[in-house]
Design a protein around this motif. Structure first.
Motif, mmCIF file in Angstrom:
data_model
loop_
_atom_site.group_PDB
_atom_site.id
_atom_site.type_symbol
_atom_site.label_atom_id
_atom_site.label_comp_id
_atom_site.label_asym_id
_atom_site.label_seq_id
_atom_site.Cartn_x
_atom_site.Cartn_y
_atom_site.Cartn_z
ATOM 1 N N PRO A 236 -3.684 3.398 8.792
ATOM 2 C CA PRO A 236 -3.183 3.231 7.621
ATOM 3 C C PRO A 236 -2.149 2.237 7.281
ATOM 4 C CG PRO A 236 -2.317 5.054 8.503
ATOM 5 C CD PRO A 236 -3.055 4.680 9.692
ATOM 6 N N THR A 237 -2.036 1.390 8.267
ATOM 7 C CA THR A 237 -0.890 0.474 8.663
ATOM 8 C C THR A 237 -0.818 -0.115 7.195
ATOM 9 O OG1 THR A 237 -1.308 0.344 11.179
ATOM 10 C CG2 THR A 237 0.182 -1.432 10.093
ATOM 11 N N ALA A 238 -1.968 -1.218 6.952
ATOM 12 C CA ALA A 238 -1.744 -2.192 5.709
ATOM 13 C C ALA A 238 -1.835 -1.344 4.627
ATOM 14 C CB ALA A 238 -2.937 -3.052 5.965
ATOM 15 N N TYR A 239 -2.336 -0.198 4.375
ATOM 16 C CA TYR A 239 -2.416 0.758 3.178
ATOM 17 C C TYR A 239 -0.945 1.224 2.891
ATOM 18 C CZ TYR A 239 -3.622 4.309 0.075
ATOM 19 O OH TYR A 239 -3.905 5.175 -1.095
ATOM 20 N N ASN A 240 -0.424 1.828 4.110
ATOM 21 C CA ASN A 240 1.092 2.363 3.826
ATOM 22 C C ASN A 240 1.892 1.419 3.595
ATOM 23 O OD1 ASN A 240 -0.008 4.848 4.450
ATOM 24 N ND2 ASN A 240 0.855 5.004 6.407
ATOM 25 N N THR A 241 1.905 0.226 4.054
ATOM 26 C CA THR A 241 3.022 -0.868 3.933
ATOM 27 C C THR A 241 2.818 -1.515 2.652
ATOM 28 O OG1 THR A 241 2.753 -1.548 6.263
ATOM 29 C CG2 THR A 241 3.746 -3.192 4.856
ATOM 30 N N MET A 242 1.556 -1.605 2.200
ATOM 31 C CA MET A 242 1.413 -2.354 0.724
ATOM 32 C C MET A 242 1.295 -1.407 -0.322
ATOM 33 S SD MET A 242 -1.178 -5.548 1.856
ATOM 34 C CE MET A 242 -0.716 -6.764 0.599
ATOM 35 N N GLN A 243 0.510 -0.154 -0.312
ATOM 36 C CA GLN A 243 0.513 0.587 -1.418
ATOM 37 C C GLN A 243 1.594 1.889 -1.194
ATOM 38 O OE1 GLN A 243 -2.667 1.272 -3.597
ATOM 39 N NE2 GLN A 243 -2.186 3.274 -4.092
ATOM 40 N N GLY A 244 1.537 2.477 -0.004
ATOM 41 C CA GLY A 244 2.320 3.675 0.170
ATOM 42 C C GLY A 244 1.501 4.895 0.774
ATOM 43 N N PRO A 245 1.982 6.039 0.656
ATOM 44 C CA PRO A 245 1.326 7.177 1.504
ATOM 45 C C PRO A 245 0.050 7.797 0.820
ATOM 46 C CG PRO A 245 3.230 7.809 0.681
ATOM 47 C CD PRO A 245 3.331 6.543 0.471
ATOM 48 N N SER A 246 -0.173 7.260 -0.341
ATOM 49 C CA SER A 246 -1.406 8.045 -0.957
ATOM 50 C C SER A 246 -1.784 7.086 -2.320
ATOM 51 C CB SER A 246 -1.281 9.327 -1.209
ATOM 52 O OG SER A 246 -0.545 9.462 -2.492
ATOM 53 N N GLU A 247 -2.988 7.374 -2.892
ATOM 54 C CA GLU A 247 -3.228 6.869 -4.190
ATOM 55 C C GLU A 247 -2.341 7.282 -5.275
ATOM 56 O OE1 GLU A 247 -6.324 4.631 -5.006
ATOM 57 O OE2 GLU A 247 -5.380 4.439 -3.126
ATOM 58 N N ILE A 248 -1.412 8.368 -5.018
ATOM 59 C CA ILE A 248 -0.716 8.920 -5.857
ATOM 60 C C ILE A 248 0.777 8.682 -5.709
ATOM 61 C CG2 ILE A 248 0.217 11.288 -6.908
ATOM 62 C CD1 ILE A 248 -2.586 12.472 -6.194
ATOM 63 N N VAL A 249 0.888 8.312 -4.423
ATOM 64 C CA VAL A 249 2.690 8.005 -4.089
ATOM 65 C C VAL A 249 2.475 6.569 -3.805
ATOM 66 C CG1 VAL A 249 4.708 8.272 -2.823
ATOM 67 C CG2 VAL A 249 3.038 10.442 -3.300
ATOM 68 N N VAL A 250 3.089 5.584 -4.654
ATOM 69 C CA VAL A 250 3.170 4.188 -4.619
ATOM 70 C C VAL A 250 4.514 3.830 -4.175
ATOM 71 C CG1 VAL A 250 2.725 1.946 -5.635
ATOM 72 C CG2 VAL A 250 1.018 4.253 -5.954
ATOM 73 N N ASP A 251 4.796 3.306 -3.076
ATOM 74 C CA ASP A 251 6.180 2.722 -2.720
ATOM 75 C C ASP A 251 6.148 1.708 -1.736
ATOM 76 O OD1 ASP A 251 5.451 3.905 -0.433
ATOM 77 O OD2 ASP A 251 7.137 5.563 -0.016
ATOM 78 N N GLY A 252 4.963 0.901 -1.591
ATOM 79 C CA GLY A 252 4.784 -0.138 -0.861
ATOM 80 C C GLY A 252 5.087 -1.432 -1.371
ATOM 81 N N SER A 253 4.902 -2.341 -0.784
ATOM 82 C CA SER A 253 5.280 -3.869 -1.163
ATOM 83 C C SER A 253 4.601 -4.127 -2.537
ATOM 84 C CB SER A 253 5.180 -4.721 -0.117
ATOM 85 O OG SER A 253 3.708 -4.885 0.085
ATOM 86 N N LEU A 254 3.429 -3.824 -2.975
ATOM 87 C CA LEU A 254 2.632 -3.997 -4.102
ATOM 88 C C LEU A 254 3.465 -3.207 -5.283
ATOM 89 C CD1 LEU A 254 -0.958 -3.758 -2.861
ATOM 90 C CD2 LEU A 254 0.463 -5.907 -3.460
ATOM 91 N N LYS A 255 4.500 -2.425 -5.032
ATOM 92 C CA LYS A 255 4.675 -1.428 -6.165
ATOM 93 C C LYS A 255 5.087 -2.374 -7.503
ATOM 94 C CE LYS A 255 9.451 -0.311 -4.593
ATOM 95 N NZ LYS A 255 9.182 -1.443 -3.482
ATOM 96 N N ASP A 256 5.773 -3.478 -7.406
ATOM 97 C CA ASP A 256 6.383 -4.236 -8.385
ATOM 98 C C ASP A 256 5.361 -5.454 -8.776
ATOM 99 O OD1 ASP A 256 8.563 -2.757 -8.626
ATOM 100 O OD2 ASP A 256 9.456 -3.774 -6.875
ATOM 101 N N TRP A 257 4.196 -5.571 -8.100
ATOM 102 C CA TRP A 257 3.217 -6.773 -8.180
ATOM 103 C C TRP A 257 2.564 -6.872 -9.642
ATOM 104 C CZ3 TRP A 257 -2.070 -7.143 -9.029
ATOM 105 C CH2 TRP A 257 -2.415 -8.426 -8.794
#
Length: 307
Positions: A217-238
């Motif tokens: 889950p390295t890329a997913y957790n970094t960019m999106q977050g821990p799930s489809e529902i919880v978004v706290d990764g680097s894309l959150k403001d994209w």
């Protein structure tokens, strides 16, 4: 896929700041010599190519060969688990450089190619197309947000339609960060069954996407977050709507009526891209290429091959 000519390989990829030799695994299904190919960009990031397997329908019906590949960090390409939460590494530029590298390896510039991105893959495809790369003929964006803040807002609205007890479990998991309890996983599964894929049971290739994401889950957790529902990764403001104005090829925009990627976050693509057609699948959520497979292929195939 074995009924068609198939070539598999690994392309060396000099991933910036990776600190090691990297490679991208790819598979070409169909005959590259005969027709312009479609390059399929999978979601996640990190979901892998398998869940896009239904695209091979386009070979028989429309004579469009398909290029599948696993983006760096997943599947059979190089994994970089030590880059967890390294937001300076996992960027659009990284994945765009990888895609350019693959296209050049397959010598597709002069011949031309189509791009279809699904979910995260559509965000990547849109930002790649906005750079007006040599050889790109047409673009398909399927189930992809143009704005992550609007994706999050749309997700909140969908969650508000869930049964009250399910909402409460999801909210508690979000608050505590404990997303691996049986209760939370059950509640998430209800959301996914409504808004990610409504085919029951899930097609095996779709199950493989979740296996890939769990495995690394390295890329997913970094960019999106821990799930489809919880978004706290680097894309959150994209938000890609401004760059999308630079896309200069005919574009087909797709999403499902019940899609977790709701009209709210899809509409900016439609507003921004100059030459675009938008179709909503009335009986689909996030994976119309399985949920309404025949219609999906007919729309995409006709779009790609009509001039």
């Amino acid at each position: 896929m074995s009924a068609y000519p198939t070539i598999e390989g690994d392309v060396p990829f000099a991933a910036p700041n990776s600190g090691r030799p990297c490679s991208t695994w790819y598979k070409v299904v169909g005959d590259l010599e005969k027709s312009i190919p479609l390059i399929a960009l999978h979601g996640g990031p990190g979901a892998g190519h398998e869940y896009l397997a239904s695209f091979t329908d386009l070979i028989d019906q429309y004579h469009v060969p398909i290029v599948f590949y696993d983006q760096i960090g997943c599947g059979r390409s190089t994994h970089l688990r030590d880059k967890m939460r390294d937001e300076s590494f996992w960027t659009f530029d990284l994945f765009i450089a990888e895609l350019d590298n693959l296209i050049d390896h397959l010598q597709l510039r002069s011949k031309g190619f189509y791009l279809l991105g699904q979910s995260w893959g559509g965000m990547l495809a849109g930002m790649y197309a906005a750079r007006r790369p040599e050889g790109l003929k047409k673009l398909v964006i399927a189930g992809s947000p143009a704005s992550f803040p609007l994706f999050v807002e749309g997700g909140k609205r969908l969650r508000a339609q869930l049964p009250a007890d399910i909402q409460k479990i999801l909210e508690e998991g979000d608050r505590t960060g404990n997303l691996e309890t049986p209760e939370y996983e059950r509640a998430s599964a209800i959301f996914y069954a409504r808004h990610v894929c409504r085919v029951d049971p899930l097609p095996q290739p779709v199950q493989q996407a979740f296996i890939n994401l769990k495995d690394d889950p390295t890329a997913y957790n970094t960019m999106q977050g821990p799930s489809e529902i919880v978004v706290d990764g680097s894309l959150k403001d994209w938000d890609g709507s401004e760059q999308a104005k630079n896309i200069n090829v005919d574009t087909l925009l797709l999403n499902g009526r019940y899609d977790e990627v709701s009209e709210l976050c899809v509409e900016p693509w439609f507003r921004s891209i100059p030459r675009i057609k938008w179709v909503v699948f009335e009986n689909s959520s996030h994976m119309a290429h399985w949920e309404e497979r025949e219609r999906f292929m007919q729309l995409v195939g006709t779009f790609l091959t009509s001039y």
